[in-house]
Write an enzyme that holds these catalytic residues in place. Structure first.
Site, PDB file in Angstrom:
ATOM      1  N   ASP A  68     -20.482 -11.698  -1.728  1.00  0.00           N
ATOM      2  CA  ASP A  68     -21.273 -12.915  -1.935  1.00  0.00           C
ATOM      3  C   ASP A  68     -20.726 -13.795  -3.049  1.00  0.00           C
ATOM      4  O   ASP A  68     -19.852 -13.375  -3.811  1.00  0.00           O
ATOM      5  CB  ASP A  68     -22.740 -12.543  -2.221  1.00  0.00           C
ATOM      6  CG  ASP A  68     -22.871 -11.369  -3.198  1.00  0.00           C
ATOM      7  OD1 ASP A  68     -21.939 -11.124  -3.963  1.00  0.00           O
ATOM      8  OD2 ASP A  68     -23.919 -10.698  -3.170  1.00  0.00           O
ATOM      9  N   ASN A 137     -34.957  -5.467  -5.746  1.00  0.00           N
ATOM     10  CA  ASN A 137     -35.837  -5.633  -4.578  1.00  0.00           C
ATOM     11  C   ASN A 137     -35.229  -5.017  -3.323  1.00  0.00           C
ATOM     12  O   ASN A 137     -35.696  -5.262  -2.212  1.00  0.00           O
ATOM     13  CB  ASN A 137     -36.139  -7.119  -4.342  1.00  0.00           C
ATOM     14  CG  ASN A 137     -34.867  -7.926  -4.078  1.00  0.00           C
ATOM     15  OD1 ASN A 137     -33.781  -7.359  -3.975  1.00  0.00           O
ATOM     16  ND2 ASN A 137     -35.011  -9.232  -3.952  1.00  0.00           N
ATOM     17  N   HIS A 139     -32.114  -5.472  -2.218  1.00  0.00           N
ATOM     18  CA  HIS A 139     -31.120  -6.253  -1.472  1.00  0.00           C
ATOM     19  C   HIS A 139     -29.739  -5.609  -1.540  1.00  0.00           C
ATOM     20  O   HIS A 139     -29.387  -4.941  -2.503  1.00  0.00           O
ATOM     21  CB  HIS A 139     -31.093  -7.730  -1.904  1.00  0.00           C
ATOM     22  CG  HIS A 139     -30.498  -8.026  -3.243  1.00  0.00           C
ATOM     23  ND1 HIS A 139     -30.891  -9.108  -4.007  1.00  0.00           N
ATOM     24  CD2 HIS A 139     -29.513  -7.422  -3.961  1.00  0.00           C
ATOM     25  CE1 HIS A 139     -30.174  -9.147  -5.112  1.00  0.00           C
ATOM     26  NE2 HIS A 139     -29.345  -8.136  -5.121  1.00  0.00           N
ATOM     27  N   GLU A 144     -31.875 -10.923   0.830  1.00  0.00           N
ATOM     28  CA  GLU A 144     -33.173 -10.771   0.207  1.00  0.00           C
ATOM     29  C   GLU A 144     -34.204 -10.227   1.201  1.00  0.00           C
ATOM     30  O   GLU A 144     -33.960 -10.250   2.424  1.00  0.00           O
ATOM     31  CB  GLU A 144     -33.618 -12.138  -0.330  1.00  0.00           C
ATOM     32  CG  GLU A 144     -32.681 -12.699  -1.407  1.00  0.00           C
ATOM     33  CD  GLU A 144     -32.829 -11.992  -2.750  1.00  0.00           C
ATOM     34  OE1 GLU A 144     -32.826 -10.736  -2.792  1.00  0.00           O
ATOM     35  OE2 GLU A 144     -32.932 -12.689  -3.770  1.00  0.00           O
TER      36      GLU A 144
HETATM   37  C1  GLP Z   1     -26.249  -8.896  -7.456  1.00  0.00           C
HETATM   38  C2  GLP Z   1     -25.300  -8.737  -6.294  1.00  0.00           C
HETATM   39  C3  GLP Z   1     -25.580  -7.473  -5.535  1.00  0.00           C
HETATM   40  C4  GLP Z   1     -25.668  -6.294  -6.473  1.00  0.00           C
HETATM   41  C5  GLP Z   1     -26.752  -6.540  -7.489  1.00  0.00           C
HETATM   42  C6  GLP Z   1     -26.932  -5.357  -8.411  1.00  0.00           C
HETATM   43  O1  GLP Z   1     -27.499  -9.311  -7.034  1.00  0.00           O
HETATM   44  N1  GLP Z   1     -25.382  -9.847  -5.392  1.00  0.00           N
HETATM   45  O2  GLP Z   1     -24.548  -7.252  -4.594  1.00  0.00           O
HETATM   46  O3  GLP Z   1     -25.949  -5.138  -5.754  1.00  0.00           O
HETATM   47  O4  GLP Z   1     -26.359  -7.697  -8.215  1.00  0.00           O
HETATM   48  O5  GLP Z   1     -26.755  -5.707  -9.737  1.00  0.00           O
HETATM   49  P1  GLP Z   1     -26.637  -4.662 -10.915  1.00  0.00           P
HETATM   50  O6  GLP Z   1     -25.511  -3.779 -10.589  1.00  0.00           O
HETATM   51  O7  GLP Z   1     -26.341  -5.536 -12.114  1.00  0.00           O
HETATM   52  O8  GLP Z   1     -27.933  -3.963 -10.998  1.00  0.00           O
END
Ligand code: GLP
Length: 286
Positions: A68, A137, A139, A144
């Site tokens: 993304d 959440n 995702h 989402e």
């Molecule tokens: C963002 C990314 C996700 C990832 C998430 C987790 O939202 N788009 O792909 O899984 O962060 O973040 P963290 O590893 O900081 O908890």
């Protein structure tokens, strides 16, 4: 779905994921690797960089596709995922920048950009190994709650939970962009192998929902239950709310780098020793 609980700590869980990626890359030098961002991934990339520097892990033929990118952030913006990947991995290993791909959040026609990204993945022969984190959440990527399991790469409006979760990565008063381009759940499910890493107690509840809860669009990571070759790698705190903890594989303290991962056929594989990571074959494009 396989679940591996690595009680020896977050570092060991990340090490297991880095070991597995390294083995997959050694087995298939032109691996098509799906990559994720987020703080969870930072130590995985640190360890891959170390393996490149100390052990000569070769990225020269590897092709990557990130999940993304935010809409409206130029690739040069220090808050962009382009920059995250350059800083953490791409600039520190011998990958050809032309082989690294992220969606262009600055494209004038975002829908056309999403379609282009899907075509590019298909033209590369599909993703061999998709690495994933998980949002608070549930995702995966930026899919989402309420995203369809069949969804493809598209523009996604970010939820308040996600905006709050990612705000610390943005200097005030700069706010998290409200939209992003993300691979769809359907796009992710087409990867030949998926590896999700979750660490820390704040992920425990959503991890339990994703693994043991019902299939639901409200927790898009639950779609991974449908994948024929998916492994969740968890540290102890992230696994704390699993009800069936005894049913899962536990890493052995002191041998944590060698936790095993199961192939689609159920063959015992090791992420650090001689047995090789199993990836179904994909077209051998240069
Ligand atoms: C963002 C990314 C996700 C990832 C998430 C987790 O939202 N788009 O792909 O899984 O962060 O973040 P963290 O590893 O900081 O908890």
């Amino acid at each position: 779905m396989d679940v591996i609980i690595q009680s020896a700590g977050a570092g060991r869980a990340a090490q297991a994921v880095a070991d597995f990626i390294a083995q997959a890359l050694t087995d298939k030098p032109n691996l098509v690797l799906g990559l994720a961002t987020g703080s969870t991934m930072e130590s995985v990339y640190e360890q891959l960089v170390r393996k490149h520097q100390k052990e000569g892990l070769d990225f020269s033929r590897c092709r990557t596709f990130n999940l993304d990118e935010y809409v409206g952030l130029p690739a040069e913006d220090p808050c962009s995922y382009h920059d995250f990947m350059r800083q953490r991995l791409f600039d520190k290993v011998n990958i050809d920048p032309r082989n690294t791909h992220l969606p262009d959040g600055m494209a004038s026609d975002l829908d056309a950009e999403c379609a282009r990204y899907e075509r590019l993945i298909a033209a590369s022969g599909g993703i061999d190994l998709q690495v994933l984190g998980i949002g608070l959440n549930g995702h995966i990527g930026f899919n989402e709650p309420s995203s369809a399991f069949e969804s493809r790469t598209r523009v996604q409006l970010l939820s308040q939970v996600t905006l709050d979760q990612n705000a610390p990565f943005f200097p005030k008063p700069k706010r998290v962009p409200r939209t992003a381009i993300t691979m769809g759940v359907g796009t992710i499910l087409e990867a030949r192998r998926c590896l999700l890493l979750a660490i820390g107690p704040e992920k425990a509840n959503i991890v339990a929902q994703a693994i043991e809860g019902p299939l639901t669009r409200m927790v898009t990571a639950s779609a991974l239950q449908l994948h024929s070759s998916c492994t969740f790698v968890l540290d102890g705190p992230a696994a704390a709310q699993l009800q069936k903890s005894g049913s899962y594989q536990h890493g052995i303290p002191g041998q944590s780098a060698g936790i095993s991962l199961l192939s689609p056929m159920g063959t015992q594989l090791s992420s650090s020793a001689s047995p090789r990571a199993s990836l179904r074959s994909s077209p051998d494009t240069p």
